[in-house]
Design a protein around this motif. Structure first.
Motif, PDB file in Angstrom:
ATOM      1  N   ILE A   1       0.860  -1.197   0.000  1.00 42.52           N
ATOM      2  CA  ILE A   1       0.000   0.000   0.000  1.00 42.52           C
ATOM      3  C   ILE A   1       0.890   1.238   0.000  1.00 42.52           C
ATOM      4  O   ILE A   1       2.067   1.155   0.380  1.00 42.52           O
TER       5      ILE A   1
ATOM      6  N   GLY B   1       3.476   3.763  -0.977  1.00 39.26           N
ATOM      7  CA  GLY B   1       4.644   3.658  -1.843  1.00 39.26           C
ATOM      8  C   GLY B   1       4.954   2.228  -2.260  1.00 39.26           C
ATOM      9  O   GLY B   1       5.648   2.002  -3.249  1.00 39.26           O
ATOM     10  N   SER B   2       4.445   1.251  -1.515  1.00 38.31           N
ATOM     11  CA  SER B   2       4.721  -0.145  -1.848  1.00 38.31           C
ATOM     12  C   SER B   2       3.702  -0.700  -2.842  1.00 38.31           C
ATOM     13  O   SER B   2       3.695  -1.899  -3.132  1.00 38.31           O
TER      14      SER B   2
ATOM     15  N   SER C   1       6.442  -4.368   1.651  1.00 36.20           N
ATOM     16  CA  SER C   1       6.223  -3.470   2.793  1.00 36.20           C
ATOM     17  C   SER C   1       7.566  -3.125   3.413  1.00 36.20           C
ATOM     18  O   SER C   1       8.274  -4.012   3.894  1.00 36.20           O
ATOM     19  N   LYS C   2       7.871  -1.861   3.385  1.00 33.59           N
ATOM     20  CA  LYS C   2       9.149  -1.416   3.959  1.00 33.59           C
ATOM     21  C   LYS C   2       9.264  -1.863   5.419  1.00 33.59           C
ATOM     22  O   LYS C   2      10.244  -2.452   5.834  1.00 33.59           O
ATOM     23  N   THR C   3       8.209  -1.591   6.189  1.00 35.25           N
ATOM     24  CA  THR C   3       8.255  -1.885   7.622  1.00 35.25           C
ATOM     25  C   THR C   3       7.810  -3.316   7.934  1.00 35.25           C
ATOM     26  O   THR C   3       8.148  -3.863   8.972  1.00 35.25           O
TER      27      THR C   3
ATOM     28  N   THR D   1       2.640  -2.820   8.278  1.00 32.88           N
ATOM     29  CA  THR D   1       1.468  -2.052   7.842  1.00 32.88           C
ATOM     30  C   THR D   1       0.237  -2.953   7.834  1.00 32.88           C
ATOM     31  O   THR D   1       0.217  -4.000   7.158  1.00 32.88           O
TER      32      THR D   1
ATOM     33  N   GLN E   1       0.618  10.834  -3.767  1.00 34.04           N
ATOM     34  CA  GLN E   1       1.373  10.436  -2.571  1.00 34.04           C
ATOM     35  C   GLN E   1       2.719  11.151  -2.542  1.00 34.04           C
ATOM     36  O   GLN E   1       3.133  11.686  -1.520  1.00 34.04           O
TER      37      GLN E   1
ATOM     38  N   GLU F   1       2.096  13.583   0.477  1.00 34.61           N
ATOM     39  CA  GLU F   1       2.671  13.004   1.690  1.00 34.61           C
ATOM     40  C   GLU F   1       3.997  13.703   2.016  1.00 34.61           C
ATOM     41  O   GLU F   1       4.397  13.794   3.172  1.00 34.61           O
TER      42      GLU F   1
HETATM   43  O1  F6P Z   1       1.149   6.095   4.376  1.00 38.37           O
HETATM   44  C1  F6P Z   1       2.210   5.921   5.246  1.00 38.37           C
HETATM   45  C2  F6P Z   1       3.218   4.964   4.719  1.00 38.37           C
HETATM   46  O2  F6P Z   1       4.204   4.816   5.675  1.00 38.37           O
HETATM   47  C3  F6P Z   1       3.807   5.397   3.375  1.00 38.37           C
HETATM   48  O3  F6P Z   1       4.775   6.360   3.490  1.00 38.37           O
HETATM   49  C4  F6P Z   1       4.283   4.102   2.845  1.00 38.37           C
HETATM   50  O4  F6P Z   1       4.570   4.167   1.485  1.00 38.37           O
HETATM   51  C5  F6P Z   1       3.100   3.222   3.188  1.00 38.37           C
HETATM   52  O5  F6P Z   1       2.662   3.680   4.451  1.00 38.37           O
HETATM   53  C6  F6P Z   1       3.389   1.751   3.231  1.00 38.37           C
HETATM   54  O6  F6P Z   1       4.356   1.436   4.184  1.00 38.37           O
HETATM   55  P1  F6P Z   1       5.109   0.042   4.187  1.00 38.37           P
HETATM   56  O7  F6P Z   1       5.866  -0.080   2.913  1.00 38.37           O
HETATM   57  O8  F6P Z   1       5.993   0.069   5.386  1.00 38.37           O
HETATM   58  O9  F6P Z   1       4.067  -1.044   4.281  1.00 38.37           O
END
Ligand code: F6P
Length: 550
Positions: free
Chosen positions: A157, A159-160, A210-212, A215, A355, A359
């Motif tokens: 979601i 940026g991903s 997902s970067k983190t 999410t 975005q 953002e």
């Molecule tokens: O909308 C907040 C956000 O952190 C964005 O900056 C990021 O692209 C998105 O959520 C998805 O985050 P992630 O890649 O960590 O799932």
């Protein structure tokens, strides 16, 4: 003066000079600007890489442009740009570098973060992505039952999702049409349901982006996708390895989800989510278009990165576009900016830019945490041009708002549409040129009356004009041109954030909603009493539960 000894933006003499200049210009019309300077249509253009930019239809004179460049000088845009390119932690609220430019740097470049050269890591991951891509495209990588992978579903979601989804659409004609690609982002189960309902699990690969890897939307969709897969295959968790890969910075969470970290494609905390699709986040795109086209796209990004750092201010396209936005947002009270691509393939481009821009620059405190007393990022909106013409262009032409717009078009259609058929592409581009002209020059009451329009209708058929546009043309929408376009907008957004003295690389504004959603959920499912709900929300939750029969 703020804590760092920098004058407040609106106290700067360069800012005040622009305000005075704006008053002097008053309502000068583009008709007059062109009449007094017929050469501006040729002069106020730039050629950068494959992009031809026409900015002659802006409410500016040479003096306006000079004053805007002075503002950029006074706000040290070039210094911040150089710090970004050197890997300095310019995202101060998260104590991170903003080094997306390293994602498209050539192998020979050296860019260090915390004393480590990150370019080698970037190229190692690109190489790993290319190997995996070739295995999928050649059929060497098979699913749990031995069937060839034919469907790729990206789950992510923000940026991903937006980057790969937009670029997939943009470069559709470069994609392997024997593969099916789907992009799932919404936590509404309908998104995943519609994406997989006609797919065979045995032939489906899920890419969890997902970067983190925390999410909630993505993890929820990935969990449901895993259930769908295992149920469909009638298999146990051992089947996951052949059908799930991850794109993330968080190996621990990837592993905890059950994806083998050997099947994880890494990126780094110095890549912001909305700046990430040139990283591992682009894996679905690479599978679609192949590693060579992906590399061409990276080269396009890099070309603009080089231009941004080396072109003089008078010829610097991202600087110019950023400053023009400041001219309208801060000195003409424009609230929004329309991006209107005359290319069906760019149908997701504006959503992607929303975005990127909103953002990044939707901020109301400066880098020192002081409230700003000037407007920051605009509302960015738009859809492909001709569709918009039959929807909202009426307001652009005859409404009361000033809405600067970018018109983007290409000389050649991407798909080789058969010669001899209706010249659809010329018709498409004729619309782009006609709109730019109509928006700028309008139609005077005299011109309307001369056409024999009854006097009582003249006002209704008059077009005031004076609506500014930038026209961006390229010969064709290739992977390189797409990279050039995206980098152009990335750096435009950077320039504006630098002038406004805001942190364009954090996004704290999305946090509160996330926290509250987690808190409210038990009230919906279990009827739990949730502390701190306001009376309106409490009532809405009760109504929802009643409607659901709970
Ligand atoms: O909308 C907040 C956000 O952190 C964005 O900056 C990021 O692209 C998105 O959520 C998805 O985050 P992630 O890649 O960590 O799932």
């Amino acid at each position: 003066m703020n804590a760092e000894g920098r004058s407040r933006l609106d106290q700067l003499p360069e800012w005040q000079a622009l305000a005075a200049h704006r008053k002097e210009l008053g309502d000068a019309h583009l008709r007059e600007l062109f009449a007094s300077d017929p050469g501006r249509g040729r002069r106020l253009t730039l050629q950068v890489g494959d992009l031809h930019l026409d900015y002659s239809k802006h409410l500016v004179t040479d003096e306006t442009l000079r004053l805007l460049r002075e503002l950029a000088r006074a706000t040290e845009v070039a210094e911040l740009r150089d710090a970004m390119f050197r890997g300095k932690k310019i995202n101060t609220t998260e104590d991170r570098a903003a080094l997306h430019i390293a994602l498209r740097a050539p192998r020979s470049a050296v860019i260090t973060v915390d004393g480590k050269d990150v370019v080698q890591d970037v190229h190692a991951v690109l190489a790993k992505m290319a190997v995996f891509t070739d295995r999928i495209r050649s059929g060497d990588w098979t699913g749990h039952t031995g069937k060839r992978i034919k469907n790729i579903v990206n789950i992510g979601i923000g940026g991903s999702d937006l980057g790969p989804a937009m670029a997939f659409e943009a470069l559709r004609s470069y994609t392997d049409r024997s593969l099916t690609f789907r992009f799932v982002s919404n936590v509404d189960g309908a998104d995943l349901h519609e994406a997989v309902r006609d797919l065979d699990p045995a032939e489906t690969l899920f890419i969890v982006a997902s970067k983190t890897f925390t999410t909630i939307e993505t993890i929820t969709n990935a969990t449901s996708a895993r259930d769908w897969l295992l149920t469909g295959l009638g298999a146990g968790p051992e089947a996951v390895a052949k059908h799930f890969v991850a794109l993330s910075t968080n190996a621990e969470k990837v592993s905890a989800f059950g994806i083998d970290t050997a099947n994880m494609f890494e990126f780094w905390d110095w890549v912001g989510g909305r700046y990430s699709y040139a990283s591992a986040i682009g894996l679905s795109l690479m599978i679609a278009i192949g590693p060579d086209h992906f590399r061409e796209m990276l080269a396009g990004f890099h070309l603009i990165d080089e231009h941004f750092t080396s072109a003089p201010p008078e010829e610097n396209a991202p600087l110019l576009m950023g400053l023009l936005g400041i001219w309208y947002g801060n000195f003409h009270d424009a609230q929004s900016h329309a991006v209107l691509p005359y290319s069906h393939y760019l149908s997701q481009f504006t959503a992607y830019l929303q975005q990127l821009d909103m953002e990044s620059n939707g901020k109301s405190v400066d880098r020192q945490g002081e409230p700003v007393s000037w407007q920051t990022g605009p509302v960015v909106w738009g859809t492909p041009g001709t569709n918009g013409q039959h929807a909202y262009y009426q307001l652009l032409h005859q409404g009361t708002k000033l809405i600067p717009a970018d018109l983007i078009g290409f000389a050649r259609p991407v798909e080789d549409l058969e010669p001899g058929l209706v010249p659809q592409h010329d018709l498409l581009m004729a619309n782009l040129f006609a709109q730019g002209q109509a928006l700028a020059f309008g139609k005077t009451p005299e011109e309307v009356a001369a056409e024999g329009v009854p006097p009582e209708l003249v006002a209704h058929k008059t077009f005031r004009g004076n609506h500014p546009t930038t026209t961006i043309l390229a010969s064709e929408l290739t992977p390189s041109v797409l990279g050039q376009l995206v980098a152009l907008y990335e750096h435009k957004v950077f320039v504006q954030g630098a002038v406004w003295n805001i942190d364009s690389f954090d996004q704290w504004g999305v946090e509160l909603g996330k926290v509250l959603a987690k808190r409210v959920e038990p009230a919906l499912t279990e009827g739990a009493t949730v502390e701190g709900l306001d009376p309106s929300t409490e009532q809405l939750v009760a109504t929802y539960r009643a409607l659901r029969g709970r």
